[in-house]
Scaffold this motif. Sequence first.
Motif, PDB file in Angstrom:
ATOM      1  N   ILE A 182      26.894  45.595  42.848  1.00 32.85           N
ATOM      2  CA  ILE A 182      25.542  46.147  42.655  1.00 32.85           C
ATOM      3  C   ILE A 182      25.406  47.516  43.318  1.00 32.85           C
ATOM      4  O   ILE A 182      24.855  48.453  42.734  1.00 32.85           O
ATOM      5  CB  ILE A 182      24.489  45.160  43.201  1.00 32.85           C
ATOM      6  N   LYS A 183      25.927  47.623  44.529  1.00 34.48           N
ATOM      7  CA  LYS A 183      25.818  48.887  45.272  1.00 34.48           C
ATOM      8  C   LYS A 183      26.502  50.031  44.532  1.00 34.48           C
ATOM      9  O   LYS A 183      25.967  51.148  44.462  1.00 34.48           O
ATOM     10  CB  LYS A 183      26.434  48.723  46.660  1.00 34.48           C
ATOM     11  N   HIS A 184      27.657  49.754  43.976  1.00 35.95           N
ATOM     12  CA  HIS A 184      28.440  50.808  43.319  1.00 35.95           C
ATOM     13  C   HIS A 184      28.322  50.764  41.799  1.00 35.95           C
ATOM     14  O   HIS A 184      29.054  51.474  41.106  1.00 35.95           O
ATOM     15  CB  HIS A 184      29.906  50.703  43.745  1.00 35.95           C
ATOM     16  N   ARG A 185      27.424  49.901  41.300  1.00 41.18           N
ATOM     17  CA  ARG A 185      27.163  49.796  39.860  1.00 41.18           C
ATOM     18  C   ARG A 185      28.436  49.562  39.062  1.00 41.18           C
ATOM     19  O   ARG A 185      28.694  50.216  38.049  1.00 41.18           O
ATOM     20  CB  ARG A 185      26.443  51.050  39.365  1.00 41.18           C
ATOM     21  N   ASN A 186      29.241  48.624  39.553  1.00 43.19           N
ATOM     22  CA  ASN A 186      30.492  48.286  38.875  1.00 43.19           C
ATOM     23  C   ASN A 186      30.306  46.977  38.129  1.00 43.19           C
ATOM     24  O   ASN A 186      30.363  45.887  38.711  1.00 43.19           O
ATOM     25  CB  ASN A 186      31.641  48.186  39.885  1.00 43.19           C
ATOM     26  N   LEU A 187      30.073  47.076  36.832  1.00 41.17           N
ATOM     27  CA  LEU A 187      29.791  45.906  36.010  1.00 41.17           C
ATOM     28  C   LEU A 187      31.002  44.996  35.887  1.00 41.17           C
ATOM     29  O   LEU A 187      30.864  43.768  35.790  1.00 41.17           O
ATOM     30  CB  LEU A 187      29.319  46.355  34.626  1.00 41.17           C
ATOM     31  N   LEU A 188      32.200  45.567  35.906  1.00 38.80           N
ATOM     32  CA  LEU A 188      33.406  44.746  35.769  1.00 38.80           C
ATOM     33  C   LEU A 188      33.555  43.784  36.942  1.00 38.80           C
ATOM     34  O   LEU A 188      33.884  42.607  36.760  1.00 38.80           O
ATOM     35  CB  LEU A 188      34.641  45.641  35.673  1.00 38.80           C
ATOM     36  N   LEU A 189      33.324  44.274  38.154  1.00 34.97           N
ATOM     37  CA  LEU A 189      33.415  43.412  39.332  1.00 34.97           C
ATOM     38  C   LEU A 189      32.328  42.346  39.286  1.00 34.97           C
ATOM     39  O   LEU A 189      32.566  41.184  39.635  1.00 34.97           O
ATOM     40  CB  LEU A 189      33.292  44.233  40.613  1.00 34.97           C
ATOM     41  N   LEU A 190      31.135  42.721  38.834  1.00 38.92           N
ATOM     42  CA  LEU A 190      30.037  41.760  38.745  1.00 38.92           C
ATOM     43  C   LEU A 190      30.365  40.642  37.750  1.00 38.92           C
ATOM     44  O   LEU A 190      30.119  39.464  38.026  1.00 38.92           O
ATOM     45  CB  LEU A 190      28.752  42.473  38.322  1.00 38.92           C
ATOM     46  N   ILE A 191      30.947  41.011  36.611  1.00 39.02           N
ATOM     47  CA  ILE A 191      31.311  40.004  35.608  1.00 39.02           C
ATOM     48  C   ILE A 191      32.445  39.117  36.126  1.00 39.02           C
ATOM     49  O   ILE A 191      32.422  37.894  35.949  1.00 39.02           O
ATOM     50  CB  ILE A 191      31.710  40.684  34.289  1.00 39.02           C
ATOM     51  N   ALA A 192      33.438  39.728  36.779  1.00 39.53           N
ATOM     52  CA  ALA A 192      34.576  38.957  37.283  1.00 39.53           C
ATOM     53  C   ALA A 192      34.132  37.921  38.308  1.00 39.53           C
ATOM     54  O   ALA A 192      34.494  36.741  38.223  1.00 39.53           O
ATOM     55  CB  ALA A 192      35.621  39.891  37.895  1.00 39.53           C
ATOM     56  N   ILE A 193      33.324  38.338  39.277  1.00 35.38           N
ATOM     57  CA  ILE A 193      32.922  37.411  40.336  1.00 35.38           C
ATOM     58  C   ILE A 193      31.876  36.422  39.829  1.00 35.38           C
ATOM     59  O   ILE A 193      31.852  35.263  40.255  1.00 35.38           O
ATOM     60  CB  ILE A 193      32.413  38.178  41.577  1.00 35.38           C
ATOM     61  N   SER A 194      31.026  36.854  38.912  1.00 35.42           N
ATOM     62  CA  SER A 194      30.034  35.930  38.343  1.00 35.42           C
ATOM     63  C   SER A 194      30.721  34.837  37.536  1.00 35.42           C
ATOM     64  O   SER A 194      30.344  33.662  37.615  1.00 35.42           O
ATOM     65  CB  SER A 194      29.041  36.687  37.460  1.00 35.42           C
TER      66      SER A 194
END
Length: 419
Positions: free
Chosen positions: A362-374
């Motif tokens: 969220i802090k760095h607006r990285n959607l790929l990391l958000l999708i991976a961890i979600s």
Amino acid sequence: MKQVSFGQIFSLYLGLFAFGSLVFPKLTALLVILLLVLVVTGYVRKEISWKLSRPALFMMLLYLAYLVGVCFAHELSNGLKYAEYKLSLLLIPLLLSVKLKSGLKFQYPVIGMMAGTLVLAGVGIMSACNCYERSHWFMFCFSSSYISPVHHPSYFSGFLLFATCCAWYGFRQKWKGFSLATVIPYSLFALVFYFFCLSLAAMLFLGIILTAWVVYRIYKRFGKWVALSVTLLGPFILFLVLSKLPGIKDDVKVSKEGFSEYVSNPQAFLKKRLDDESIPGNQKRLVMWTVTTELILEHPFGVGTGNVDEYLFGRLNKYGFHQLVADDLNPHNQYLQTALEIGIVGLLLLFGLIGSCIYSAIKHRNLLLLIAISGLAFNMLFESMLQRQSGVVFYSFWIPVLMILIADTQRKQVDGKTA
């Protein structure tokens, strides 16, 4: 002749690692050793520097908790075996806690992962065709473990979704070769295989992702009240769609009926299934979750690394679930599995890993990391995702790689402002 930078060599090797760990999982140890050699070379040549991220720290601490749990193993060899399975949680994040002097070429590991999923799909098709020659039952052979013989279908569906998101990221970044003519066919291929994996959890997560995207687009175009209405209707629509899909609708129906019965009278639910040798998979989960929760309440600091099967099977036999013992099932929930094995400390470390990844994304607006961890966090509700090499290696590799990408993006932004 243009000299190849260390960053390019490192990125190319990450691509090889992404491909090899998917297609040849038994070669993971060799891939880690070669990564060690490359990292040491980079440090000696001062091409990389140490940069430990919070997610990497939590992964390593989680492994150390498992290592401490070995001290309480009833059979040391069994505890050490489990510690070996999870060694990637320590080694890969440690080796990838780096900052590249010449930058990361993120397209290389993405290409490696996409190529790996294509090869796995080819292996799956051959496996399904061999099955079909024997049984002539299409939906049985071209689904689940037959279409994904190398990795568990729940894991493979997760790989496919993440690879597809990375492909669209490459399209937006205008990488060479990532045009609509390549990204759209790959996405369609991934969607087909995603469906044939027949993982209800994966279908639910895909539905959540698509609903979130639709809600966001509606919010941007029509405002918050319309978006809120769609959000409230989303779960109902998702359930309705899943209940009509062939191959999934029966699973949804059985899950719904079993859950309703369990909520109304848990003890009657368990007693009714004592002598049932054909308990549906999702109802088996309810039994395993109930028994595991009982054991966690009795052992809040864990039973020790490698002791879960002993305690779990002992309780199942006590209740009379001998068939579930014969099936050699784990709790099918990573949160419960971790809490039972290494206690509340291990569970807090697991939450720390998830929370630190979400914070960074969220802090760095990285959607790929958000999708991976979600995706990992959601699937851990229904599968012990970090009990198999497939899950341990994939996530212990991609989370640190995405943290390198975030750091590299930050550096480029700073350089752009100061230029």
